[in-house]
Design an enzyme around this catalytic site. Structure first.
Site, PDB file in Angstrom:
ATOM      1  N   GLY A 215     -12.350  27.719  23.361  1.00 12.75           N
ATOM      2  CA  GLY A 215     -11.579  28.785  22.908  1.00 12.75           C
ATOM      3  C   GLY A 215     -12.176  29.904  21.935  1.00 12.75           C
ATOM      4  CB  SER A 216     -10.686  32.133  19.552  1.00 14.82           C
ATOM      5  OG  SER A 216     -10.072  32.704  20.280  1.00 14.82           O
TER       6      SER A 216
END
Length: 483
Positions: A215-216
């Site tokens: 993810g981020s």
């Protein structure tokens, strides 16, 4: 009469030669086959006829041995088994060895030649040396903080010393007690079946053997690539990043959970985690630049050993622009172990130098004499010193004013990055809440880098749950290391 005696002597000589040849054939050419035969218990009996050496944490053994009263004289035992299972693994009389019990089996069982008091002594005498001890790099306070923080949730924690590569914590939950599968008998067999068929996979070491979409948290890598390639020279300068951003060659529109992402500068986009800015940056950098940067941080390394093998983290080397965009925000086929993401944070904290992670500090023989010791080794120069300084500025802004405020520690410099990775068809799978971070006391060197992943049913908004579910665990681990 003499003729018959000669014939008998000749016949006896032929039989003796045949016997010697057959003995040589058995001992030289068929020895391995006989040793491997399940019906031959000599090797197994010899293996368990003395106590194994111990695995130690901060000088204290977390393993032991006890007598059984059976042919297999000694049985392996574990202190705080579930806490240290992702480090020790298991040594079973039936099911073999895993993790440190496996990679250090020669030392622990006494078979390793380096334990001998005199060179070649064991080979000459055929005697088995007493087992040696394996001293790990684990920090018991950090290990306990990670284990307690995860609690009954599924997830993992990896923590490193950024300047040396020493692994300070490896935790995976749910865990298991290796003591239940070390011996023989029906109860051991039933426990093995229970553990290996449990859908929650308690024997899976999620810290080093399981990969997740990062993810981020992967935006640290993309930001590094943007700075290293010169696509961004001033992190505060506005970028040409529309919101929403249409993925190249598609009609798919990428949007943001955070506000104010249209044309946001790298610093702002990193602090509030703008998907559109980083996806477009990945496309602007291009596949080659993104692959080069990911691999500099350790992705796609299939030979990483700590010494147990580590599952390779993946960044695809063949993709179209739309796939590069998604990969640059930690989606598509990008996956990482918690240890890998701790390595990313560690490299940033350590001025761009990525040290090779290691779990064994030293090995001692049965007399307590050190026979080998580990030391820090540079794995890659992940980024330049200047880029690392800019990345630290951005990661520290995440903790002071962004999505990672739950990781703040008073009087301590903390940098971090949150992430919530959606996955599955239509992003309906269990979300993964991530947090990666580093910490250092005022004026000191970076003391610890941490990665936390939690399989979190409440992680329904990008980055918010990474800061809510994972960041407090990382904070407690960093605090434990700092004392």
């Amino acid at each position: 009469m003499i003729r018959y005696i000669r014939r008998a002597a000749a016949c006896s000589l032929v039989l003796l030669v045949a016997l010697l040849l057959n003995t040589g054939r058995v001992q030289v050419f068929q020895a391995d086959a006989y040793n491997a035969n399940p019906a031959n218990r000599r090797a197994l009996i010899a293996r368990w006829d003395q106590p194994r050496g111990d695995i130690l944490v901060a000088g204290r053994p977390v393993t032991g041995s006890r007598t059984t009263g059976d042919q297999l004289t000694y049985l392996r035992t574990y202190a705080q088994g579930p806490l240290y299972a992702p480090v020790t693994g298991f040594a079973s009389q039936v099911y073999g060895t895993r993790l440190l019990e496996g990679t250090a089996d020669g030392v622990l069982s006494g078979a390793d030649p380096q334990l001998a008091s005199l060179p070649l002594w064991n080979e000459i005498t055929r005697a088995r040396q007493r087992g040696g001890d394996v001293h790990t790099t684990i920090n018991p306070a950090a290990q306990q903080a990670a284990f307690t923080g995860l609690g009954d949730r599924t997830g993992a924690v990896a923590a490193l010393d950024p300047t040396t590569g020493r692994i300070l914590a490896l935790v995976s939950t749910p865990s298991y007690d290796p003591s239940g599968i070390t011996g023989t008998g029906r109860a051991v067999g039933a426990e093995w079946v229970r553990l290996t068929t449990d859908p929650e996979q308690p024997m899976l070491d999620r810290a080093i053997r399981q990969t997740y979409p990062p993810g981020s948290t992967f935006k640290v890598v993309t930001a590094a690539a943007a700075l290293e390639t010169g696509k961004v020279t001033d992190p505060r300068a506005r970028t040409d990043s529309p919101e929403p951003y249409t993925l190249p060659g598609t009609t798919t529109r990428l949007e943001n959970e955070a506000a104010g992402c249209a044309d946001a500068g790298l610093l702002v986009a990193f602090t509030v985690s703008c998907n559109t800015v980083f996806a477009k940056l990945g496309v602007d950098i291009g596949l080659r630049g993104m692959v080069r940067q990911a691999q500099a941080f350790g992705f796609n390394d299939r030979g990483l050993r700590v010494p147990p093998s580590v599952a390779p983290s993946n960044f695809d080397t063949t993709m179209g622009p739309d796939q590069v965009a998604l990969s640059s925000i930690g989606q598509y086929d990008t996956t990482a172990t918690p240890l890998q993401m701790a390595m990313v944070a560690a490299a940033v904290a350590n001025g761009g130098e990525l040290m090779s992670p290691y779990l064994v500090d030293r090995i001692t023989n049965s007399h307590g004499v050190t026979v080998s010791a580990a030391s820090g080794r540079l794995l890659h120069q992940a980024v330049s010193y200047g880029t690392a300084a800019r990345l630290r500025q951005m990661m520290e802004a995440v903790v002071t004013e962004g999505t990672g405020t739950n990781a703040a520690i008073p009087g301590v410099t903390v940098g971090g990055k949150t992430g919530t990775a959606q996955h599955g068809v239509g992003n309906k799978g269990m979300p993964y809440a991530w947090f990666i971070s580093y910490a250092k006391a005022a004026g000191g060197r970076p003391a610890v880098a941490v990665a936390v992943v939690v399989e979190d049913a409440e992680a329904v908004r990008a980055d918010i749950s990474g800061g809510g579910s994972a960041a407090p665990i990382a904070r407690d681990v960093m605090r434990a290391v700092l004392g």
